[in-house]
Structures are given as structure tokens and as C-alpha cells.
Design a protein around this motif. Structure first.
Motif, PDB file in Angstrom:
ATOM      1  N   ASN A 177      21.228  34.301  33.073  1.00 33.73           N
ATOM      2  CA  ASN A 177      21.195  32.874  32.756  1.00 33.73           C
ATOM      3  C   ASN A 177      22.485  32.419  32.088  1.00 33.73           C
ATOM      4  O   ASN A 177      22.960  31.305  32.316  1.00 33.73           O
ATOM      5  CB  ASN A 177      20.000  32.571  31.851  1.00 33.73           C
ATOM      6  N   GLN A 178      23.071  33.286  31.251  1.00 37.28           N
ATOM      7  CA  GLN A 178      24.332  32.929  30.608  1.00 37.28           C
ATOM      8  C   GLN A 178      25.445  32.777  31.642  1.00 37.28           C
ATOM      9  O   GLN A 178      26.215  31.817  31.610  1.00 37.28           O
ATOM     10  CB  GLN A 178      24.716  33.976  29.572  1.00 37.28           C
ATOM     11  N   SER A 179      25.511  33.729  32.566  1.00 32.89           N
ATOM     12  CA  SER A 179      26.546  33.660  33.607  1.00 32.89           C
ATOM     13  C   SER A 179      26.392  32.405  34.451  1.00 32.89           C
ATOM     14  O   SER A 179      27.373  31.728  34.774  1.00 32.89           O
ATOM     15  CB  SER A 179      26.478  34.910  34.485  1.00 32.89           C
ATOM     16  N   HIS A 180      25.142  32.102  34.819  1.00 38.43           N
ATOM     17  CA  HIS A 180      24.889  30.911  35.633  1.00 38.43           C
ATOM     18  C   HIS A 180      25.262  29.640  34.875  1.00 38.43           C
ATOM     19  O   HIS A 180      25.874  28.724  35.436  1.00 38.43           O
ATOM     20  CB  HIS A 180      23.418  30.880  36.040  1.00 38.43           C
ATOM     21  N   PHE A 181      24.906  29.581  33.585  1.00 37.75           N
ATOM     22  CA  PHE A 181      25.182  28.390  32.781  1.00 37.75           C
ATOM     23  C   PHE A 181      26.682  28.210  32.564  1.00 37.75           C
ATOM     24  O   PHE A 181      27.223  27.114  32.743  1.00 37.75           O
ATOM     25  CB  PHE A 181      24.459  28.502  31.441  1.00 37.75           C
ATOM     26  N   LEU A 182      27.379  29.284  32.187  1.00 32.90           N
ATOM     27  CA  LEU A 182      28.801  29.164  31.881  1.00 32.90           C
ATOM     28  C   LEU A 182      29.645  28.932  33.129  1.00 32.90           C
ATOM     29  O   LEU A 182      30.686  28.283  33.064  1.00 32.90           O
ATOM     30  CB  LEU A 182      29.282  30.429  31.152  1.00 32.90           C
ATOM     31  N   SER A 183      29.188  29.462  34.268  1.00 33.88           N
ATOM     32  CA  SER A 183      29.953  29.266  35.497  1.00 33.88           C
ATOM     33  C   SER A 183      30.009  27.793  35.896  1.00 33.88           C
ATOM     34  O   SER A 183      30.956  27.356  36.551  1.00 33.88           O
ATOM     35  CB  SER A 183      29.344  30.093  36.635  1.00 33.88           C
ATOM     36  N   SER A 184      29.008  27.010  35.479  1.00 32.91           N
ATOM     37  CA  SER A 184      29.029  25.579  35.790  1.00 32.91           C
ATOM     38  C   SER A 184      30.135  24.857  35.023  1.00 32.91           C
ATOM     39  O   SER A 184      30.499  23.736  35.369  1.00 32.91           O
ATOM     40  CB  SER A 184      27.667  24.957  35.459  1.00 32.91           C
ATOM     41  N   PHE A 185      30.687  25.502  33.973  1.00 37.00           N
ATOM     42  CA  PHE A 185      31.809  24.937  33.219  1.00 37.00           C
ATOM     43  C   PHE A 185      33.125  25.640  33.554  1.00 37.00           C
ATOM     44  O   PHE A 185      34.127  25.435  32.867  1.00 37.00           O
ATOM     45  CB  PHE A 185      31.541  25.059  31.711  1.00 37.00           C
ATOM     46  N   GLY A 186      33.120  26.470  34.582  1.00 35.75           N
ATOM     47  CA  GLY A 186      34.329  27.172  34.985  1.00 35.75           C
ATOM     48  C   GLY A 186      34.630  28.420  34.179  1.00 35.75           C
ATOM     49  O   GLY A 186      35.723  28.980  34.285  1.00 35.75           O
ATOM     50  N   ILE A 187      33.675  28.876  33.369  1.00 35.31           N
ATOM     51  CA  ILE A 187      33.856  30.104  32.580  1.00 35.31           C
ATOM     52  C   ILE A 187      33.273  31.258  33.380  1.00 35.31           C
ATOM     53  O   ILE A 187      32.053  31.402  33.481  1.00 35.31           O
ATOM     54  CB  ILE A 187      33.171  29.982  31.208  1.00 35.31           C
ATOM     55  N   GLU A 188      34.154  32.082  33.937  1.00 38.15           N
ATOM     56  CA  GLU A 188      33.707  33.071  34.903  1.00 38.15           C
ATOM     57  C   GLU A 188      33.686  34.507  34.380  1.00 38.15           C
ATOM     58  O   GLU A 188      32.879  35.314  34.828  1.00 38.15           O
ATOM     59  CB  GLU A 188      34.595  33.016  36.163  1.00 38.15           C
ATOM     60  N   ASP A 189      34.582  34.864  33.455  1.00 41.12           N
ATOM     61  CA  ASP A 189      34.653  36.267  33.048  1.00 41.12           C
ATOM     62  C   ASP A 189      34.660  36.400  31.530  1.00 41.12           C
ATOM     63  O   ASP A 189      34.618  35.411  30.786  1.00 41.12           O
ATOM     64  CB  ASP A 189      35.893  36.946  33.643  1.00 41.12           C
ATOM     65  N   PHE A 190      34.714  37.658  31.083  1.00 36.49           N
ATOM     66  CA  PHE A 190      34.642  37.968  29.658  1.00 36.49           C
ATOM     67  C   PHE A 190      35.815  37.352  28.892  1.00 36.49           C
ATOM     68  O   PHE A 190      35.644  36.829  27.782  1.00 36.49           O
ATOM     69  CB  PHE A 190      34.614  39.486  29.474  1.00 36.49           C
ATOM     70  N   LYS A 191      37.014  37.386  29.477  1.00 34.75           N
ATOM     71  CA  LYS A 191      38.192  36.852  28.795  1.00 34.75           C
ATOM     72  C   LYS A 191      38.043  35.355  28.551  1.00 34.75           C
ATOM     73  O   LYS A 191      38.349  34.854  27.453  1.00 34.75           O
ATOM     74  CB  LYS A 191      39.445  37.138  29.627  1.00 34.75           C
ATOM     75  N   ASP A 192      37.547  34.624  29.551  1.00 38.18           N
ATOM     76  CA  ASP A 192      37.326  33.186  29.377  1.00 38.18           C
ATOM     77  C   ASP A 192      36.316  32.917  28.265  1.00 38.18           C
ATOM     78  O   ASP A 192      36.483  31.987  27.463  1.00 38.18           O
ATOM     79  CB  ASP A 192      36.831  32.566  30.685  1.00 38.18           C
TER      80      ASP A 192
END
Length: 651
Positions: free
Chosen positions: A530-545
Motif C-alpha cells: 500500500n505504501q508503494s502504491h500510494f507513494l508512486s502516485s506522487f512520483g516517489i518510486e524507490d528508497f532513495k526518493d
């Protein structure tokens, strides 16, 4: 040592906080364990006024050994969720017996925070989160008491609330952006006693009716598009093929390999299913699911099973079709669906013959049997009479009062007497619509049993005999207020006033249900996926971001709070502090300077031994200053008294 002037206030406030923190554990932990802690807490309360009654030496040792023995007797060790929580609770109670210094107060405080956090191992509702936040605020106020000499409960709580409020934005940022670390399975606590389920892997007459009045939530469903009508809301669970004439059970050979691939047509329903914790790995999908997530498997009888244990809330995204063909079946499956415990009686054969079961097509016989249920004075009830011996025949030819399990078992038995493959399917039917959040709530009251019949070229088709005798059971949810004393369904039109009150209560309940559902989905179930899905909607794709964003947001929060603290408007002149600084200047001229970060009381305690003749005056000025600046009795008279003391102080 604890300052005598504040000792009693601090202890009473701390013990009250601990009582609030431990209270919810009365529901989860063994009664002897919680009772032992309660006795220690009351004992310590009495010790506030009568310290001589507190245990010491050998008595304290015996009490400690008794607590450990009680812990072991209740849990056979100290490992696991319940045993670990009991250990912390008993340790907290024992530590209360030996509070002698500020260091002990700190230790008790920190241990109490651990006990408060352990509550989330049992319940994660938004109400419990609010309660724990409140008691932690009260506990934090105890630290304010200890460190700032605030004798006013209201002031201490206000200071603690402000500090916690300042920390909340940073906590939210860390919660959203910090990588979710999933614990290894071997580290997870055994929470089987928390897991719940209503249905069993077997069925007897009346077993499902026991759930008919239960308001316990089983799962929630949020549809992407249209919600299927009530008559299509069948949530498939265990399929029962074997019977001894009374009890129905699952077939022994249920591999995960489906015998044939099902085909689908018509409307597709896409939905998100949020399962409540249970002790089985069953997932109740809308009949019939087509696309499955990787964590689900479908066995030979089309029941969904989770690869992982479902002892915590779990969410799945599924797609189901109301129109489907299950495809070809195996000879073994057909044989299992014809099994009878004994040779059918003459009355059973006669009824099947009368309804055309031996001569007509299966479709005709199904229609005739459903018509028989409708026209022959059969009744639907939650409290059917007891049928110990030969329940199917007793129901068909004598009582004619039954719940869905009676109708399903009787229907399947008659199908098998006619040599038509049939089996019982259990699960849930219907669901209460939450109009505020636009999702369905399925509760134990919707537990249901229906039949499946094998038809050539059509596969396994659903037939629900309950819909023939009590269509309102399928089209509406049963309300316990609509049940007659015998358990039969009875709908009474309410008055306009009662209806208005009911509508208001229902809307309030649905509003709260929507809040709880959002809390469970977006907070409690905020896992890696759920975190990956939520953050990807803001362009945050990986651990560094994630790290960059988290650092930036925290920096903004810190800068905002710092700016707020540094650039506040000047406050009114603190006359009390001005007078006290005059006192400090007199001491500084004699070579006694207050250290950086050193409190007024600590400073006074340090210099009194060096100025024994002035010790009483130093003590009196310090107490007057603390009372005037931090106490509840500050007044113009008190300020004047402090001025007089400082003016007369000379070295």
C-alpha cells in the motif's frame, strides 16, 4: 530523593495515569494477572499516605516471587504476546513498590509507555488509538511534573499536550514515508485467540443459525463501479460434500489444482475486500472470482484460500462475474456429490418420485422441489425445533421449520436421492450498504448456506432454496428487531417518529463505520504494498526518493516550529524572574554562580552547605520564587513577599 513538596502530587498523578494505561488489559489478560497488578496499584496508592505499609525486604521478595510464579502458571513461560504483556504489567506493578528517587519515577514512566504500546497488539481501532494517545499525554504530563515543578495538573497537561501536538506532524511524515519493514514470520506473535471466524468446516442443523443474531464484522467490500444487487451477493466459503445424515463436511481430497478452467460472461465486478482477522485461511469472494492476486489459491471446489495466515486484517483486489460456467468435473468429484449415508427411506423416494425426480430432467425437478417448499407450508426461522435423529426427514415431513442450513441440506439430499450430483456451499449472503463510504459490511448475521447442482454443459450452478421460501432473507438484511419470539421473520412498519430516529442513528452509525473503514485501510493496513502504491502516485518510486522526501519534509516541519518558537511576540514582563535575578546577582558577588541549565532548586541545594548561616533564607527565597512563578497560588502579595525576602538577603 523526590522533592517532598511535590512527592504526593507526583505519585497520585503517576499512579492515576498507570491505572488508565492498564485498564484496557483487563479484557485481554488472565484475570489473576490483572488482579495481581490491581492489588499492587491499590497498595501503592495507600502508600502515598502511609509509606510504612509498603512491602520491604523479605515481604517485597515474596511478593516478587509470587508475581513470577503467577506469570508462569498462567502462561507456562514468558514468551509470546500474552506472556510478554503480562510480564511487563507485573514488572510495572512491582516497580511501583520501590519508588524512592526521581530515577525510579523515570523508570516507572518508561515502563508504563511500553505497557501502553502493548495494547496495540490486541486492538488497533481508532477509538483505542485516541485513548492511548490520551493516556500517554497524561503520562507525559507526569514528566512535566517531575522536571518543571508544576504543581497544577491542568498546566502540566497543557504543556504535555503542546509538546505532543508539535511532534504529530513529524510522526505523520515518518509514518507515510519511512520504509515499511515486514517482520519475519518466525518473529510474529501467536495471536490465535484474537483471530475469529463464524463459519466452520462442517455444518449441522442449526449451526449457522447460531450466527444469525451476531453483529460481528467479517469483512468489508469496496466496489470500483456498480455494486451488485442483493440477490447476486453470494460470498463463497467452504464447500461440503460428505454427510453422515446429520453432519456435512468437506471432501478429503481438495487440492489447489482446479479440475477445469471456468469461463465467464456478463458483468464484471471489481472490488477491494478487507478481511477481518480469523483463524482460518478462507477468503470469501463474490461468486465467482476470475482474477486472483498471487497470495490466493483456488482449490478443486472453487473456494479461495490464502497462502498466508489471516490472523491480521488483510486486503485483496478481486474481479468476479455473476455469470460463469465452472467447466467439466472429474468422476471423483461427481461421485462425492452423489454420496448418501444410507439407502433412502420410502418416504424420501416417494417425495422425489412425486416431484418428478426420477423421470424428468434435473432442471424440472429443481423447479418442482422449489415450488414444493413454497406451497407446502414450510417456514423460515432462526430458532427451529431440535431435530436429533434423522434431521432431514424430520424437517421435510414433520416440523417444516428451518434455517438456511436445513433447506440446503434437505435440498441436496433430495437431489442425491434422484441421482443428481449436488453439494452444500457455505459462506455469506448479502451485506449492509454503508451509504456514507459506499461500501458493504458483511457480518456474521449474513452467514448462509445454499446448494450447488451439477448440470451437463453448465457445470456447477447455484440454487438457493432459502430464496424460494423466504425471498426477503436474500433481498434484505435480517434485523433482530423484526424477529418473532419463535425466530420467524416479521416486518413491522415503524411510526414516523421511530423511523426518523432510526434513520438518524443509522446515518451516525454509517458515518462512524466509514471513519473506521478508512482508518483500517489507510493506517492499520498501510503495509509495503500500500505504501508503494500510494507513494508512486506522487512520483516517489524507490528508497532513495523516500529518504529525500522524508528528510525534506522533516526539515520544513523543524524550520516551521523553530521559527514559531524563536520569533514569538515578546511576552509581558516577568516581575518574579526580575526579582529572582536580583537574588542571583547578590550570590554571584560572593562567588556563587548558577550553572547553565541548573534549576533553582538544584542551585539552592548546591550552595546551602557552603552558606550554612544563610541556608534558611536561601531555601525560603527559592520556595517563594518557585511558588510565585509556577504554582497555583501566585499573587501580588506573593510577589511582594518575594521582594521583601530578596531585599533583606545579605551576604
Amino acid at each position: 530523593m523526590i522533592n517532598p513538596a511535590y512527592n504526593k502530587n507526583i505519585l497520585i498523578f503517576l499512579l492515576s495515569s498507570i491505572g488508565l494505561i492498564a485498564l484496557p488489559h483487563a479484557y485481554h489478560l488472565p484475570l489473576p494477572v490483572f488482579g495481581f497488578f490491581a492489588v499492587l496499584l491499590v497498595w501503592r496508592f495507600l502508600g502515598v499516605w502511609q509509606p510504612q505499609r509498603l512491602p520491604k525486604g523479605l515481604l517485597l521478595l515474596l511478593v516478587s516471587v509470587g508475581g513470577l510464579a503467577l506469570l508462569y502458571s498462567q502462561h507456562s513461560g514468558i514468551l509470546g504476546r500474552d506472556a510478554g504483556t503480562s510480564l511487563f504489567l507485573i514488572a510495572l506493578g512491582l516497580k511501583l513498590m520501590e519508588i524512592k528517587s526521581e530515577r525510579d519515577l523515570y523508570l516507572v514512566n518508561y515502563l508504563a509507555f511500553i505497557v501502553a504500546a502493548s495494547q496495540f497488539l490486541y486492538e488497533q481501532s481508532i477509538l483505542m488509538a485516541a485513548y492511548i494517545l490520551f493516556v500517554c499525554c497524561v503520562l507525559f504530563a507526569t514528566l512535566v511534573f517531575i522536571n518543571s515543578y508544576v504543581a497544577n495538573t491542568r498546566v502540566a497537561l497543557k504543556k504535555a499536550s503542546v509538546i505532543i501536538a508539535q511532534a504529530i506532524p513529524m510522526a505523520i511524515a515518518i509514518f507515510i514515508l519511512f520504509p515499511r519493514v515486514e517482520a519475519p514470520r518466525w518473529l510474529l506473535f501467536n495471536q490465535q485467540q484474537q483471530a475469529k471466524t463464524g463459519l466452520s468446516d462442517s455444518m449441522e442443523p442449526g449451526s449457522i443459525s447460531d450466527l444469525g443474531l451476531s453483529d460481528e464484522l467479517v469483512f468489508r467490500v469496496k466496489f470500483t463501479g456498480a455494486i451488485p444487487p442483493p440477490q447476486l451477493r453470494y460470498w463463497r466459503g467452504p464447500v461440503l460434500s460428505q454427510t453422515d445424515g446429520k453432519r456435512w463436511t468437506q471432501a478429503k481430497d481438495l487440492s489447489y489444482q482446479q479440475r477445469a478452467k471456468a469461463t465467464f460472461s456478463g458483468t464484471v465486478y471489481q472490488y477491494t475486500l478487507l478481511m477481518e482477522p480469523q483463524d482460518k485461511n478462507w477468503v470469501f469472494a463474490l461468486e465467482l472470482p476470475a482474477a486472483l492476486p498471487k497470495t490466493l489459491r483456488q482449490n478443486a471446489v472453487l473456494q479461495l484460500l490464502s497462502v498466508d495466515a489471516l490472523n491480521q486484517r488483510t486486503e485483496y483486489s478481486l474481479s468476479s462475474y455473476a455469470q460463469y460456467n465452472t467447466g467439466a468435473s472429474t468422476p471423483q468429484e461427481i461421485q462425492q456429490a452423489k454420496q448418501l449415508p444410507a439407502t433412502p427411506s420410502y418416504k424420501m423416494k416417494q417425495l422425489v418420485r412425486q416431484l418428478g425426480g426420477f423421470d424428468s430432467t434435473p432442471e424440472v425437478f429443481i423447479g418442482q422441489l422449489l415450488t414444493h417448499f413454497r406451497q407446502q407450508d414450510f417456514h423460515y426461522t432462526l430458532t427451529p425445533p431440535l431435530m436429533e435423529n434423522n434431521p432431514v426427514e424430520t424437517f421435510l415431513f414433520e416440523t417444516r421449520y428451518g434455517f438456511c442450513s436445513h433447506y440446503a441440506s434437505a435440498f441436496v439430499t433430495l437431489m442425491r436421492v434422484a441421482n443428481i450430483p449436488a453439494r452444500v456451499v457455505t459462506g455469506y449472503q448479502g451485506g449492509e450498504l454503508n451509504a456514507v463510504g459506499d461500501f458493504l459490511e458483511i457480518k456474521q448475521a449474513q452467514a448462509h448456506a445454499w446448494a450447488e447442482v451439477w448440470l451437463d454443459k453448465q457445470g456447477w450452478i447455484r440454487v438457493d432454496p432459502t430464496a424460494a421460501i423466504a425471498p426477503e432473507r436474500i433481498e434484505k438484511n435480517i434485523d433482530i428487531n423484526q424477529l418473532l419470539p419463535g425466530g420467524a421473520i416479521h416486518y413491522v412498519a415503524p411510526s414516523s417518529e421511530a423511523q426518523a430516529a432510526f434513520n438518524w442513528l443509522q446515518k451516525t452509525r454509517q458515518l462512524w463505520g466509514n471513519v473506521d473503514y478508512s482508518w483500517q485501510r489507510w493506517v492499520i493496513n498501510y503495509n509495503n504494498a500500500n505504501q508503494s502504491h500510494f507513494l508512486s502516485s506522487f512520483g516517489i518510486e524507490d528508497f532513495k526518493d523516500m529518504v529525500y522526501w522524508m528528510g525534506a519534509i522533516i526539515a520544513v516541519i523543524v524550520a516551521t516550529l523553530s521559527g514559531f518558537l524563536l520569533y514569538q511576540k515578546p511576552t509581558t514582563v516577568d516581575h518574579t524572574l526580575i526579582v529572582y535575578k536580583r537574588f542571583l546577582k547578590k550570590l554571584a558577588k560572593a562567588g556563587f554562580n548558577q550553572g547553565v541549565g541548573e534549576g533553582a532548586r538544584d542551585f539552592a541545594e548546591r550552595i546551602k552547605p557552603k552558606l550554612p548561616t544563610h541556608a534558611p533564607s536561601i531555601e525560603e527565597i527559592t520556595e517563594a520564587y518557585l511558588q510565585q512563578r509556577y504554582g497555583v497560588k501566585a499573587s501580588a502579595v506573593g510577589l511582594q513577599h518575594l521582594k521583601t525576602l530578596v531585599n533583606h538577603f545579605k551576604i
